[in-house]
Design a protein around this motif. Sequence first.
Motif, mmCIF file in Angstrom:
data_model
loop_
_atom_site.group_PDB
_atom_site.id
_atom_site.type_symbol
_atom_site.label_atom_id
_atom_site.label_comp_id
_atom_site.label_asym_id
_atom_site.label_seq_id
_atom_site.Cartn_x
_atom_site.Cartn_y
_atom_site.Cartn_z
ATOM 1 N N PRO A 32 0.077 -1.919 87.850
ATOM 2 C CA PRO A 32 -0.800 -1.166 86.945
ATOM 3 C C PRO A 32 0.021 -0.385 85.924
ATOM 4 C CG PRO A 32 -1.415 -0.833 89.245
ATOM 5 C CD PRO A 32 -0.106 -1.555 89.251
ATOM 6 N N MET A 33 -0.492 -0.319 84.704
ATOM 7 C CA MET A 33 0.216 0.398 83.643
ATOM 8 C C MET A 33 -0.785 1.170 82.788
ATOM 9 S SD MET A 33 3.254 -2.280 82.537
ATOM 10 C CE MET A 33 2.408 -3.837 82.794
ATOM 11 N N GLU A 34 -1.539 2.037 83.426
ATOM 12 C CA GLU A 34 -2.499 2.876 82.710
ATOM 13 C C GLU A 34 -1.782 4.115 82.185
ATOM 14 O OE1 GLU A 34 -6.627 5.377 83.555
ATOM 15 O OE2 GLU A 34 -5.895 3.902 85.018
ATOM 16 N N ILE A 35 -1.926 4.391 80.905
ATOM 17 C CA ILE A 35 -1.215 5.509 80.296
ATOM 18 C C ILE A 35 -2.200 6.485 79.658
ATOM 19 C CG2 ILE A 35 0.843 4.134 79.854
ATOM 20 C CD1 ILE A 35 -0.019 3.895 76.957
ATOM 21 N N ARG A 36 -1.708 7.669 79.382
ATOM 22 C CA ARG A 36 -2.519 8.708 78.732
ATOM 23 C C ARG A 36 -2.759 8.323 77.273
ATOM 24 N NH1 ARG A 36 -0.478 14.373 76.922
ATOM 25 N NH2 ARG A 36 1.530 13.386 77.340
ATOM 26 N N GLN A 37 -3.994 8.361 76.851
ATOM 27 C CA GLN A 37 -4.342 7.975 75.498
ATOM 28 C C GLN A 37 -4.164 9.152 74.534
ATOM 29 O OE1 GLN A 37 -5.040 4.786 74.662
ATOM 30 N NE2 GLN A 37 -4.636 4.350 76.838
ATOM 31 N N VAL A 38 -3.757 8.830 73.322
ATOM 32 C CA VAL A 38 -3.572 9.844 72.297
ATOM 33 C C VAL A 38 -4.895 10.058 71.568
ATOM 34 C CG1 VAL A 38 -2.282 10.508 70.240
ATOM 35 C CG2 VAL A 38 -1.201 9.084 71.997
ATOM 36 N N PRO A 39 -5.391 11.285 71.487
ATOM 37 C CA PRO A 39 -6.652 11.535 70.764
ATOM 38 C C PRO A 39 -6.537 11.132 69.291
ATOM 39 C CG PRO A 39 -6.007 13.452 72.083
ATOM 40 C CD PRO A 39 -4.843 12.507 72.091
ATOM 41 N N ASP A 40 -7.583 10.469 68.787
ATOM 42 C CA ASP A 40 -7.576 10.031 67.392
ATOM 43 C C ASP A 40 -7.968 11.148 66.433
ATOM 44 O OD1 ASP A 40 -6.832 7.472 68.096
ATOM 45 O OD2 ASP A 40 -8.900 6.796 68.368
ATOM 46 N N VAL A 41 -8.602 12.168 66.970
ATOM 47 C CA VAL A 41 -9.118 13.236 66.119
ATOM 48 C C VAL A 41 -7.998 14.209 65.767
ATOM 49 C CG1 VAL A 41 -10.793 15.104 65.912
ATOM 50 C CG2 VAL A 41 -11.384 13.025 67.189
ATOM 51 N N LEU A 42 -7.845 14.476 64.455
ATOM 52 C CA LEU A 42 -6.856 15.424 63.969
ATOM 53 C C LEU A 42 -7.560 16.667 63.439
ATOM 54 C CD1 LEU A 42 -4.457 13.066 61.966
ATOM 55 C CD2 LEU A 42 -4.157 13.896 64.294
ATOM 56 N N SER A 43 -6.874 17.776 63.533
ATOM 57 C CA SER A 43 -7.411 19.001 62.958
ATOM 58 C C SER A 43 -7.314 18.923 61.438
ATOM 59 C CB SER A 43 -6.629 20.211 63.473
ATOM 60 O OG SER A 43 -5.286 20.167 62.997
ATOM 61 N N GLN A 44 -8.059 19.789 60.743
ATOM 62 C CA GLN A 44 -8.026 19.780 59.282
ATOM 63 C C GLN A 44 -6.623 20.088 58.779
ATOM 64 O OE1 GLN A 44 -10.545 18.837 57.225
ATOM 65 N NE2 GLN A 44 -8.904 18.889 55.701
ATOM 66 N N LYS A 45 -5.916 20.970 59.484
ATOM 67 C CA LYS A 45 -4.555 21.313 59.089
ATOM 68 C C LYS A 45 -3.641 20.099 59.203
ATOM 69 C CE LYS A 45 -0.805 24.564 60.040
ATOM 70 N NZ LYS A 45 -0.345 25.714 60.882
ATOM 71 N N GLN A 46 -3.813 19.316 60.279
ATOM 72 C CA GLN A 46 -2.989 18.119 60.455
ATOM 73 C C GLN A 46 -3.311 17.075 59.391
ATOM 74 O OE1 GLN A 46 -4.076 17.341 64.533
ATOM 75 N NE2 GLN A 46 -2.117 18.148 65.318
ATOM 76 N N ILE A 47 -4.581 16.964 59.044
ATOM 77 C CA ILE A 47 -4.976 16.019 58.000
ATOM 78 C C ILE A 47 -4.352 16.407 56.666
ATOM 79 C CG2 ILE A 47 -6.943 15.147 56.671
ATOM 80 C CD1 ILE A 47 -8.635 15.403 59.217
ATOM 81 N N ASP A 48 -4.342 17.698 56.369
ATOM 82 C CA ASP A 48 -3.759 18.178 55.110
ATOM 83 C C ASP A 48 -2.249 17.956 55.066
ATOM 84 O OD1 ASP A 48 -6.272 18.991 54.355
ATOM 85 O OD2 ASP A 48 -5.996 21.070 55.033
ATOM 86 N N MET A 49 -1.615 17.892 56.239
ATOM 87 C CA MET A 49 -0.157 17.722 56.306
ATOM 88 C C MET A 49 0.268 16.276 56.101
ATOM 89 S SD MET A 49 0.728 20.194 59.556
ATOM 90 C CE MET A 49 2.417 19.576 59.653
ATOM 91 N N LYS A 50 -0.650 15.323 56.198
ATOM 92 C CA LYS A 50 -0.302 13.904 56.072
ATOM 93 C C LYS A 50 0.382 13.626 54.738
ATOM 94 C CE LYS A 50 -3.307 11.129 59.012
ATOM 95 N NZ LYS A 50 -4.275 10.020 59.041
#
Length: 332
Positions: free
Chosen positions: A143-161
Amino acid sequence: MTTDKTQKKMLVIFPIFVALFPIIHLYRENVDKVEISVVAPTIFYTLITLAVGWAAIAAMTKSVRKGGLIVSWLFVLFSFYYTYDGWIIQIVLVLLISNWLIYFIVISKSDFRGFVAFMNVSSFVAIAIPGYSIIMALLNPPPMEIRQVPDVLSQKQIDMKGTTPNVYFIILDGYGGQKALEEFYTVKNSSFISFLEDQGFWVSKASRSNYMRTVLSLPATLNMEYLDEFIEMNELEESKDERPFAYLLRWNYVKGFLMNMGYESVGISSGFAGWDMIGADHFLNQRNDGMNQFRAMLHSHTPVYPILRELAFEDPFAKHRELQIQTIEAIG
């Protein structure tokens, strides 16, 4: 070419199994560390060498069976050189016995029908047992189940892109800290540490790894957590299979987070099969000497290793250093 015209026809396949046995056996011991794509070229070149050698010897002896027996013995001598290379007298004795054995095969009037039949069956069994284990391991990965990364970004993170800097993560695997180098290897690394600090680097004075092995340390670092939960979630407490950790490394949490931030990842070959970041958006293979880790391990049991070591025109450490410099230049 005249081949066994007066003999009853019999399928002669044991030389193939004899030639492949060391490769299959080594792959079976490392199936959780080495991908089949790494092993396949070695199998291909081995079969080509076998075909050429077998055809040449069969033409000289005018017998496919004799050619198969001789080429198989030569492959055994080559592949298991490490078992008799301890003393010169051992090597000479083995070569004398081999010379007599090959001479006996060539001049013998026997068709070796019974022995060929035995070799066909026994060599097939010797390949089939580890081969079955390899197939089962490939068809039934742990088995190789891993922790998933949330797709949702904060507004601050979006502005930093698009405004964030490049991120370089360079692992000097096996390079000890200043304290460890001095305590265990009597190497004083203070001048190098001072140089780094003068260049603006921060150097930890009492650093240590989170795990004692790279196979555990890197996945833990790039997933920003210890591996207890991952091991428990996938029921790996009793497993010795390293593939889940290679998977965890390639699809790590840090990479997923940075991808959501608009980053592209670049992986550079480390030279160690199974631990390259081949899951990166761009992968650079810096090894151009044609000798991967699996083939090097295989050749370490043969005369190739001591011959190359004695005839080497370049220090292997210098070659490794050259590879690291090439890697750093590729990053730049």
